[in-house]
Enzyme design. Structure first.
Site, PDB file in Angstrom:
ATOM      1  N   HIS A 118      46.589  -8.849   1.583  1.00 49.41           N
ATOM      2  CA  HIS A 118      46.939  -8.172   2.775  1.00 49.41           C
ATOM      3  C   HIS A 118      48.578  -8.447   2.749  1.00 49.41           C
ATOM      4  CE1 HIS A 118      47.177  -7.660   7.336  1.00 49.41           C
ATOM      5  NE2 HIS A 118      46.093  -6.904   6.954  1.00 49.41           N
ATOM      6  N   MET A 177      51.084   3.906  10.785  1.00 45.11           N
ATOM      7  CA  MET A 177      49.799   4.006  11.421  1.00 45.11           C
ATOM      8  C   MET A 177      48.681   3.732  10.483  1.00 45.11           C
ATOM      9  SD  MET A 177      49.295   8.230  11.334  1.00 45.11           S
ATOM     10  CE  MET A 177      48.635   8.971  10.021  1.00 45.11           C
ATOM     11  N   ALA A 178      47.584   3.378  10.961  1.00 40.22           N
ATOM     12  CA  ALA A 178      46.320   3.234  10.124  1.00 40.22           C
ATOM     13  C   ALA A 178      45.681   4.597  10.203  1.00 40.22           C
ATOM     14  CB  ALA A 178      45.282   2.227  10.696  1.00 40.22           C
ATOM     15  N   GLY A 310      58.151   5.147  16.443  1.00 38.12           N
ATOM     16  CA  GLY A 310      58.944   3.845  16.192  1.00 38.12           C
ATOM     17  C   GLY A 310      59.803   3.600  17.336  1.00 38.12           C
TER      18      GLY A 310
END
Length: 353
Positions: A118, A177-178, A310
């Protein structure tokens, strides 16, 4: 009860935990900087709340505390990076630095990264490229926690995408972003605190919509915009997981629950030297002109400004650097527990003014 701490206090504490867990001081600083970066930008789900799980995996030997990260050029502009199961931020920063160096020499660089973990917010790495005058795109795959459109099983990760470009002026252009409606970490944090989540974020394990954070954690997060988010997540899986030759989709290890199987996250970076484009040295100025035109458009009802990707995070970073980072009571307790486990100094009680 939450407490606010100076950034310097939290940095010293985090570095102490990670060095006690086995990281070299330089690598501990990299992981710490990545987590603080996330908190300052307002993305607490990827911030210091991750110290306990990162440190526990290092302490248990599931993550390699002394990785030999290797970079191989299989073509002048293509890099294959093996992270040797090192911490995601350590592997990713070394990969990004190599990609920037290659882009400066060749004009463009693509880096395929395997055997990582991760790696936190992609903005941490993309900002580094932007500061070097490069356009950059970063992607990572993640353990399965999201259903694909039309399904209910957790078969794919939230697979985030980050994009950034150099720009003059004060408004950044940095998308992070996811591909899910919301980052999985926000559901994990809501579950820890026993809080509800907004409707439309997740399904429970029986496939029913839920607003219960704990039920959502046991179920699946949903892709953003239905089939569009689902399709983007699949494409990220191809570039970050399949291309890298690592694990993908259901074969990845769970960050929080699997202490036997390595995660083997894959990442993909694309870096372009903006000075090689048609605009050459005028690229950042041209982006600023684009920003000015967009921000000068007529405002819709209920809005007082047009914000760039952002921009909110940049304002939060300035504010947080000055005022400190606020941590909820449960996170402070978790930090105390992991410090005791690895034998690191406790978090100082000094609070920000």
């Amino acid at each position: 009860m939450s407490e606010t701490f100076p950034v310097a206090t939290l940095r010293a504490f985090s570095n102490g935990v990670f060095t006690a867990a086995g990281l070299a001081p330089e690598d501990a600083a990299t992981v710490t900087d990545c987590l603080i970066h996330a908190d300052l930008r307002g993305h607490a789900s990827h911030g210091l709340t991750r110290i306990p799980i990162y440190a526990e995996r290092l302490h248990r030997g599931v993550v390699n505390a002394n990785p030999r990260v290797t970079v191989t050029h299989t073509a002048p502009s293509f890099l294959v990076v093996d992270g040797d199961n090192g911490p995601g931020p350590v592997v990713s920063l070394k990969a990004m630095d190599a990609a920037i160096e290659t882009a400066k020499a060749q004009g463009v660089a693509a880096a395929s990264i395997r055997a990582s973990n991760h790696n936190g917010p992609g903005s941490f790495y993309v900002e580094r490229a932007v500061e070097a005058g490069c356009i950059a795109i970063a992607m990572t795959n993640a353990p399965p926690s999201m259903a694909v459109f039309g399904g209910r099983d957790p078969v794919i990760g939230t697979n985030p995408i980050t994009f950034g470009t150099p720009v003059t002026g004060n408004a950044p252009v940095l998308l992070d972003m996811a591909t899910s409606v919301v980052a999985r970490g926000k559901i994990v944090e809501a579950a820890k605190r026993g809080e509800a989540i907004p409707e439309g974020w997740a399904l429970d394990r029986d496939g029913n919509p839920t607003t219960d954070g704990q039920a959502a954690e046991k179920g699946v997060v949903l892709p953003m915009s239905g089939p569009k988010g689902s399709a983007l997540a699949i494409m990220v899986e191809v570039l970050a997981g399949v291309l890298a030759g690592g694990r993908f989709a259901g074969s990845m290890g769970n960050l929080y629950k699997d202490f036997e199987l390595t995660q083997d996250n894959g990442h993909f970076f694309l870096v372009i030297d903006a000075a090689r484009g048609a605009a050459r040295t005028a690229h950042a100025e041209r982006v600023e002109a684009l920003v000015a035109e967009l921000k000068g458009s007529a405002l819709a009802s209920g809005h007082d400004a047009v914000l760039m990707p952002g921009e909110i995070e940049a304002m939060r970073t300035v504010r947080g650097t000055e005022t400190g980072i606020t941590l909820p009571a449960n996170v402070i307790a978790d930090l105390a527990a992991i410090a005791a486990t690895v034998g690191a100094p406790a978090l100082a009680g000094e609070q920000a003014a």
